[in-house]
Design an enzyme around this catalytic site. Structure first.
Site, PDB file in Angstrom:
ATOM      1  N   SER A 154      -3.240 -10.613 -45.009  1.00 47.28           N
ATOM      2  CA  SER A 154      -2.509 -10.662 -44.198  1.00 47.28           C
ATOM      3  C   SER A 154      -1.846  -9.747 -44.349  1.00 47.28           C
ATOM      4  O   SER A 154      -2.296  -8.648 -43.760  1.00 47.28           O
ATOM      5  CB  SER A 154      -1.487 -12.104 -43.936  1.00 47.28           C
ATOM      6  OG  SER A 154      -0.945 -12.902 -43.241  1.00 47.28           O
ATOM      7  N   ASP A 410      -9.946 -17.859 -38.274  1.00 52.64           N
ATOM      8  CA  ASP A 410      -8.322 -17.654 -38.330  1.00 52.64           C
ATOM      9  C   ASP A 410      -7.894 -16.921 -37.099  1.00 52.64           C
ATOM     10  O   ASP A 410      -8.100 -15.982 -36.435  1.00 52.64           O
ATOM     11  CB  ASP A 410      -8.005 -16.893 -39.543  1.00 52.64           C
ATOM     12  CG  ASP A 410      -7.121 -15.839 -39.756  1.00 52.64           C
ATOM     13  OD1 ASP A 410      -6.037 -17.059 -39.482  1.00 52.64           O
ATOM     14  OD2 ASP A 410      -6.906 -15.639 -40.789  1.00 52.64           O
ATOM     15  N   HIS A 435      -7.976 -18.220 -43.087  1.00 53.19           N
ATOM     16  CA  HIS A 435      -7.086 -17.351 -43.363  1.00 53.19           C
ATOM     17  C   HIS A 435      -7.331 -17.007 -44.792  1.00 53.19           C
ATOM     18  O   HIS A 435      -6.922 -16.816 -46.035  1.00 53.19           O
ATOM     19  CB  HIS A 435      -5.435 -17.791 -42.830  1.00 53.19           C
ATOM     20  CG  HIS A 435      -4.946 -16.363 -43.252  1.00 53.19           C
ATOM     21  ND1 HIS A 435      -4.808 -15.500 -41.966  1.00 53.19           N
ATOM     22  CD2 HIS A 435      -3.552 -15.791 -43.501  1.00 53.19           C
ATOM     23  CE1 HIS A 435      -4.088 -14.982 -42.353  1.00 53.19           C
ATOM     24  NE2 HIS A 435      -2.735 -14.829 -42.999  1.00 53.19           N
TER      25      HIS A 435
END
Length: 476
Positions: A154, A410, A435
């Site tokens: 991320s 995601d 994710h």
């Protein structure tokens, strides 16, 4: 976020954090301000890191360094088992570094989020922290000739990309999992994120997204006729509603639950950013479709995220969800303050829902909305386009040795790099992956796609380590 969440979106902050006995928690004496010799002198703070040499071939094996993102570093260490599995294979040293202003790495303790102290929270300072930490720990550990590979998920994945771009003298390669480096630099479509959240639920059943739309429509009609008591009762809210602002907060609270479930749609139960059942999107759709009481179904669907333990008897809207400069959520506690400041300065998150391309109420968040909010909250004016200039945006073709991995479940994926740019800038698309699934440890429920992706990642990283050894030997 990006866990912004961004997240880095810690929804239920725990009073204590689990640990892993393989890791030792340590603190590094870090420079406060790398770029100004006057403001802080050479002031320092204690930056936390976790380290394990359990698998390391001392002085020779590679160093696998996780570029910590927006939260307590233990959260990331406990949910990134692939890195230690890889260290066992490749005899590596593993370090998880905590990002300044998060977890226990608060440069000014309780005053860290005052103005001007918060001004030292920037991407550039964080990268410099990692560069200094890697360099000094290599000296201390007798590891000066050990190649370094950075990992992140991320926002942490964004930082790994930036480390390879900015400090290629220190970092030989990067695995950037679910790193939305394009959308956070203002490149792309503001509708993309919530459109992709919606498509996750649509892929389970179009009846599911129809039910969600229907529930939000009923809520809108009740709000327009100011039936606040009915709404409070239907959603089991702790406090009465009394204004359009309260309805806006409720919409944000509900939308955020779907965001979290889409991000964390893993095939097994997890304890990352709260507790999630296996396949939470499927569980949510089953909940939305289990009867004709759409508002009750919507309440219980939100409860999958906000009341995973089942102990809450009512929802306190303003303590369970904080509206901020990240429409995908900032989390709670000090970490939410840090991420809000970053979303007000360098990280661009002007994402909107509109009820046309997505199933949520129209909730715009324009550059002007961001500017007004950030000026009022932090006394700052955002600089749109800065990340694009500073870290190359989509003009990455001259970089090398970066893996961009994304899962097709995601909602952050389409804000990142989905197509390989060269033979050393490789995009891996993971079918059925949420994710940064690939950073998680192996699980018997893993889809074949992520097993294959991890094998490709391991092979590329072994190659980069070998190439770096060859490069270093030329200078011996």
């Amino acid at each position: 976020m990006i866990a912004h969440g961004t997240s880095t979106v810690v929804l239920q902050s725990r009073q204590h954090h689990d640990t892993d006995p393989r890791f030792t928690e340590k603190f590094f004496t870090q420079t406060l301000d790398h770029f100004n010799f006057n403001s802080m002198g050479n002031g320092t703070f204690n930056q936390r890191y976790l380290i394990t040499d359990q698998y390391w071939e001392k002085g020779f094996g590679p160093i696998f360094f996780y570029t910590g993102n927006e939260g307590n570093i233990w959260e990331f260490a406990l949910n990134s088992g692939f890195i230690t599995e890889l260290a066992a294979q490749q005899r590596g040293l593993v370090i998880f570094a905590e990002h300044r202003y998060y977890g226990k790495s608060l440069p000014f303790e309780k005053d860290s989020f005052n103005i001007p102290q918060v001004s030292l929270l920037t991407v550039e300072q964080a990268l410099a922290d990692y560069a200094i930490m890697i360099t000094e720990l290599k000296q201390q550990l007798g590891a000066t000739d050990c190649p370094v590979i950075v990992f992140g998920g991320s926002y942490g994945g964004m930082l790994s990309v930036y480390m390879r771009i900015k400090y290629p003298n220190i970092v030989a390669g990067a695995l950037a999992a679910s790193a939305p480096i394009l959308s956070t630099a203002g490149l792309g479509d503001s509708r993309q994120f919530f459109r992709d959240v919606t498509s996750d639920f649509e892929s389970v059943s179009s009846d599911c997204t129809d039910a969600v739309r229907g529930a939000f429509h009923q809520l809108k009609e009740l709000a327009q006729s100011q039936e606040y008591h009915h709404i409070q009762s239907a959603f089991a809210l702790c406090k009465p509603l009394s204004s359009a602002q309260d309805i806006h907060q409720l919409n944000g609270f509900l939308r955020n639950a779907f965001t979290v479930m889409a991000m964390l749609d893993y095939p097994y139960s997890t304890h990352f950013i709260g507790n999630m059942p296996a396949n939470p999107v499927k569980v949510a759709c089953e909940t939305m479709l289990r009867g004709s009481d759409l508002l009750g179904n919507l309440r219980d669907t939100a409860g999958i995220v906000y009341n995973a333990t089942g102990v809450l008897t009512c929802f306190d809207l303003y303590s369970l969800y904080l509206e901020c400069a990240d429409p995908t959520g900032c989390g709670l506690g000090f970490d939410s303050l840090a991420w809000d400041y970053q979303a007000c300065t360098e990280i661009e998150l002007c994402y909107e829902s509109n009820n046309v391309t997505d199933m949520f109420p129209p909730m715009p968040f324009t550059e002007e909305d961001r500017r007004l909010y950030c000026s009022k909250r932090w006394g700052v004016v955002p600089r749109p386009g800065w990340l694009n200039i500073q870290f190359w945006g989509d003009a990455l073709s001259t970089a090398s040795n970066i893996i961009f991995s994304n899962g097709d479940l995601d909602p952050w994926a389409n804000g990142g790099v989905r197509t390989s740019l060269s033979d050393s800038l490789i995009a891996l698309n993971i079918s059925g992956g949420a994710h940064h699934l690939d950073l998680r440890g192996s699980n018997e429920a893993d889809p074949v796609s992520v097993i294959s992706a991890r094998k490709t990642e391991a092979d590329l990283i072994a190659l980069w380590v070998k190439m770096e050894r060859t490069r270093l030997q030329k200078f011996v």
